[in-house]
Design a protein around this motif. Sequence first.
Motif, PDB file in Angstrom:
ATOM      1  N   GLU A  40       5.701   9.142  -4.113  1.00 37.87           N
ATOM      2  CA  GLU A  40       6.331   9.337  -5.417  1.00 37.87           C
ATOM      3  C   GLU A  40       7.215  10.577  -5.425  1.00 37.87           C
ATOM      4  O   GLU A  40       8.244  10.612  -6.099  1.00 37.87           O
ATOM      5  CB  GLU A  40       5.269   9.463  -6.514  1.00 37.87           C
ATOM      6  N   SER A  41       6.832  11.603  -4.686  1.00 37.60           N
ATOM      7  CA  SER A  41       7.539  12.888  -4.742  1.00 37.60           C
ATOM      8  C   SER A  41       8.959  12.824  -4.192  1.00 37.60           C
ATOM      9  O   SER A  41       9.845  13.490  -4.714  1.00 37.60           O
ATOM     10  CB  SER A  41       6.747  13.955  -3.985  1.00 37.60           C
ATOM     11  N   ASP A  42       9.179  12.034  -3.135  1.00 35.15           N
ATOM     12  CA  ASP A  42      10.518  12.022  -2.547  1.00 35.15           C
ATOM     13  C   ASP A  42      10.980  10.639  -2.079  1.00 35.15           C
ATOM     14  O   ASP A  42      11.994  10.516  -1.398  1.00 35.15           O
ATOM     15  CB  ASP A  42      10.608  13.017  -1.388  1.00 35.15           C
ATOM     16  N   ASP A  43      10.247   9.609  -2.453  1.00 34.70           N
ATOM     17  CA  ASP A  43      10.588   8.223  -2.101  1.00 34.70           C
ATOM     18  C   ASP A  43      10.637   7.959  -0.600  1.00 34.70           C
ATOM     19  O   ASP A  43      11.279   7.017  -0.148  1.00 34.70           O
ATOM     20  CB  ASP A  43      11.919   7.796  -2.738  1.00 34.70           C
ATOM     21  N   SER A  44       9.961   8.781   0.190  1.00 30.44           N
ATOM     22  CA  SER A  44       9.945   8.532   1.627  1.00 30.44           C
ATOM     23  C   SER A  44       8.890   7.484   1.965  1.00 30.44           C
ATOM     24  O   SER A  44       7.816   7.430   1.361  1.00 30.44           O
ATOM     25  CB  SER A  44       9.696   9.823   2.400  1.00 30.44           C
ATOM     26  N   LEU A  45       9.207   6.648   2.928  1.00 27.94           N
ATOM     27  CA  LEU A  45       8.300   5.591   3.364  1.00 27.94           C
ATOM     28  C   LEU A  45       7.128   6.191   4.120  1.00 27.94           C
ATOM     29  O   LEU A  45       7.324   6.963   5.061  1.00 27.94           O
ATOM     30  CB  LEU A  45       9.060   4.607   4.258  1.00 27.94           C
ATOM     31  N   VAL A  46       5.903   5.861   3.692  1.00 19.53           N
ATOM     32  CA  VAL A  46       4.716   6.427   4.335  1.00 19.53           C
ATOM     33  C   VAL A  46       3.749   5.370   4.862  1.00 19.53           C
ATOM     34  O   VAL A  46       2.772   5.711   5.514  1.00 19.53           O
ATOM     35  CB  VAL A  46       3.956   7.391   3.386  1.00 19.53           C
ATOM     36  N   GLY A  47       4.024   4.103   4.596  1.00 20.39           N
ATOM     37  CA  GLY A  47       3.117   3.090   5.106  1.00 20.39           C
ATOM     38  C   GLY A  47       3.564   1.684   4.794  1.00 20.39           C
ATOM     39  O   GLY A  47       4.478   1.462   4.005  1.00 20.39           O
ATOM     40  N   VAL A  48       2.884   0.765   5.437  1.00 17.09           N
ATOM     41  CA  VAL A  48       3.134  -0.651   5.207  1.00 17.09           C
ATOM     42  C   VAL A  48       1.814  -1.394   5.327  1.00 17.09           C
ATOM     43  O   VAL A  48       0.967  -1.063   6.165  1.00 17.09           O
ATOM     44  CB  VAL A  48       4.195  -1.204   6.194  1.00 17.09           C
ATOM     45  N   THR A  49       1.624  -2.371   4.465  1.00 19.18           N
ATOM     46  CA  THR A  49       0.470  -3.257   4.490  1.00 19.18           C
ATOM     47  C   THR A  49       0.994  -4.646   4.794  1.00 19.18           C
ATOM     48  O   THR A  49       1.881  -5.137   4.095  1.00 19.18           O
ATOM     49  CB  THR A  49      -0.268  -3.240   3.138  1.00 19.18           C
ATOM     50  N   ILE A  50       0.453  -5.258   5.833  1.00 19.35           N
ATOM     51  CA  ILE A  50       0.954  -6.548   6.285  1.00 19.35           C
ATOM     52  C   ILE A  50      -0.142  -7.595   6.126  1.00 19.35           C
ATOM     53  O   ILE A  50      -1.145  -7.585   6.852  1.00 19.35           O
ATOM     54  CB  ILE A  50       1.416  -6.460   7.754  1.00 19.35           C
ATOM     55  N   MET A  51       0.051  -8.461   5.152  1.00 17.34           N
ATOM     56  CA  MET A  51      -0.894  -9.534   4.885  1.00 17.34           C
ATOM     57  C   MET A  51      -0.725 -10.632   5.930  1.00 17.34           C
ATOM     58  O   MET A  51       0.359 -10.828   6.466  1.00 17.34           O
ATOM     59  CB  MET A  51      -0.651 -10.108   3.486  1.00 17.34           C
ATOM     60  N   ASP A  52      -1.799 -11.373   6.228  1.00 15.47           N
ATOM     61  CA  ASP A  52      -1.766 -12.515   7.145  1.00 15.47           C
ATOM     62  C   ASP A  52      -1.237 -12.148   8.525  1.00 15.47           C
ATOM     63  O   ASP A  52      -0.500 -12.908   9.152  1.00 15.47           O
ATOM     64  CB  ASP A  52      -0.934 -13.664   6.559  1.00 15.47           C
ATOM     65  N   PHE A  53      -1.649 -10.986   9.025  1.00 16.93           N
ATOM     66  CA  PHE A  53      -1.120 -10.520  10.296  1.00 16.93           C
ATOM     67  C   PHE A  53      -1.415 -11.491  11.436  1.00 16.93           C
ATOM     68  O   PHE A  53      -0.514 -11.895  12.174  1.00 16.93           O
ATOM     69  CB  PHE A  53      -1.668  -9.130  10.642  1.00 16.93           C
ATOM     70  N   ASP A  54      -2.657 -11.890  11.597  1.00 11.32           N
ATOM     71  CA  ASP A  54      -3.004 -12.781  12.698  1.00 11.32           C
ATOM     72  C   ASP A  54      -2.502 -14.203  12.455  1.00 11.32           C
ATOM     73  O   ASP A  54      -1.921 -14.822  13.342  1.00 11.32           O
ATOM     74  CB  ASP A  54      -4.521 -12.771  12.922  1.00 11.32           C
TER      75      ASP A  54
END
Length: 88
Positions: A40-54
């Motif tokens: 929220e502080s600087d809009d920098s990307l800090v992660g990703v959640t990937i559904m249905d990976f396998d």
Amino acid sequence: MIDFRVKYDGRADVLYISTERNGPSYAREGRDGVIWRYLESDDSLVGVTIMDFDCYWKGNLADLVGQVSSHFHVEKQHARATLELAQV
């Protein structure tokens, strides 16, 4: 180069990739169940959640490598190596 933390939840078939930065964040869902997390502080990307990976993404790994590489601004080799850490 960004150091990623990788965690795979096999019961839910969800892959979590995060950077070392953390704090209050918000998420934006991309296509195909990929959820990008930004500080929220600087809009920098800090992660990703990937559904249905396998179930889905292992068969479409080249597309996912491209997305991770593009969003995090890292070389495709680094994105691929990170995703390979989660091979189930």
